[in-house]
Design an enzyme around this catalytic site. Structure first.
Site, mmCIF file in Angstrom:
data_model
loop_
_atom_site.group_PDB
_atom_site.id
_atom_site.type_symbol
_atom_site.label_atom_id
_atom_site.label_comp_id
_atom_site.label_asym_id
_atom_site.label_seq_id
_atom_site.Cartn_x
_atom_site.Cartn_y
_atom_site.Cartn_z
ATOM 1 N N CYS A 276 35.416 -19.895 -1.127
ATOM 2 C CA CYS A 276 35.988 -20.161 -2.452
ATOM 3 C C CYS A 276 37.461 -19.756 -2.517
ATOM 4 C CB CYS A 276 35.200 -19.424 -3.529
ATOM 5 S SG CYS A 276 33.496 -20.000 -3.613
ATOM 6 N N CYS B 22 34.698 -24.659 -3.873
ATOM 7 C CA CYS B 22 34.595 -23.813 -5.061
ATOM 8 C C CYS B 22 35.892 -23.067 -5.348
ATOM 9 C CB CYS B 22 33.435 -22.841 -4.886
ATOM 10 S SG CYS B 22 33.390 -22.075 -3.258
#
Ligand code: APR
Length: 251
Positions: free
Chosen positions: A78, A157
């Protein structure tokens, strides 16, 4: 006798071809897989091979790799996911050690730059004489990158980045893998924002007002924030060199 020798030699050469590719695949897979994880590289190889072996090399759809992707799914990082289109080289220079590109995933790194295909009635893997990227759409190489990129984008993400080519007429190409596959897989429950970095060389052909970038913005699901920046390639590379240890974003 001559016929027998020719047959035997051909068989040895052919099986070597599979063997070298297979050995490299498994070796790279193992090198890239931390010990104490459950990934079995021999199993990954069989899942890979099963997608194209024995098939007409123009009839391998992206779905043929579904099983492979379930055995070796890409691991998201992420806020460090980096996509690219028309900027392969600079994207990898800038991402090195800091961002994760498709080619940094296990499968991506093992198969980057490789060519492979099968043939009907054969259980071999061929590494030459395979259809080119545009020769037929459902070829083993193109279908792999399409399928694997879809998976890579689906798990993206946090704050993500895409490096686009500002020295092209159409930096966001709807027929590229990024434009036709990855963008459509981004989900707003995982991804917070996408920063499009328009990387320019000496000839600047597009800026952030470009029509093609409006299409990119339209493709993004509501909830994913869109940011666009124009950055000369030389600036990116200098910044990368100066901040190599800290991974500060260069855009
Ligand atoms: N002919 C030959 N090769 C091609 C062609 C083509 N017409 N189109 C794409 N390729 C191959 C080349 O190997 C090229 O370097 O795909 C590569 C990427 O093509 P680009 O147009 O530069 O970018 P894009 O299609 O958007 O793919 C890059 O896909 O794998 C993902 O995460 C990765 O975001 C990245 C994106």
């Amino acid at each position: 006798v001559v016929v027998v020798v020719v047959v035997v030699v051909t068989a040895v050469v052919l099986s070597n071809r599979t063997d070298t590719f297979k050995a490299t695949f498994i070796q790279e897979c193992e090198r890239r897989t931390p010990e104490n994880t459950s990934t079995d590289c021999v199993e990954v190889w069989s899942a890979f091979e099963q997608a194209y072996v024995g098939r007409d090399p123009c009839q391998v759809p992206p779905e043929a790799y579904d099983h492979l992707l379930s055995v070796a799914p890409p691991q998201p990082a992420c806020n460090r996911m980096l996509f690219w289109s028309g900027t392969k080289e600079v994207a990898h220079q800038v991402s090195e050690g800091c961002y994760q590109t498709m080619e940094d995933s296990m499968l991506g790194s093992v198969l980057d730059g490789m060519t492979w295909c099968g043939k009907e009635g054969s259980n071999e893997t061929f590494t030459s004489g395979c259809p080119g990227w545009t020769e037929c759409e459902n070829n083993p190489v193109r279908s792999f990158w399409s399928r694997a990129s879809a998976e890579f984008a689906a798990v993206a993400c946090g704050d993500a980045v895409v490096l686009l080519n500002g020295s092209r007429d159409t930096p966001f190409s709807p027929t590229s893998i990024f434009g036709s596959i990855e963008v459509k897989k981004f989900t707003s429950d995982r991804m917070k924002s996408l920063t499009a970095v328009l990387v320019t060389k000496d000839n600047v052909l597009a800026n952030c007002e470009d029509e093609s970038l409006k299409n990119l913005q339209k493709e993004l699901k509501p909830g994913i924030k869109y940011i666009c920046k124009e950055v000369p390639e030389s600036e990116l590379l200098t910044c990368k060199k100066d901040h190599d240890q800290t991974c500060v974003p260069c855009w």
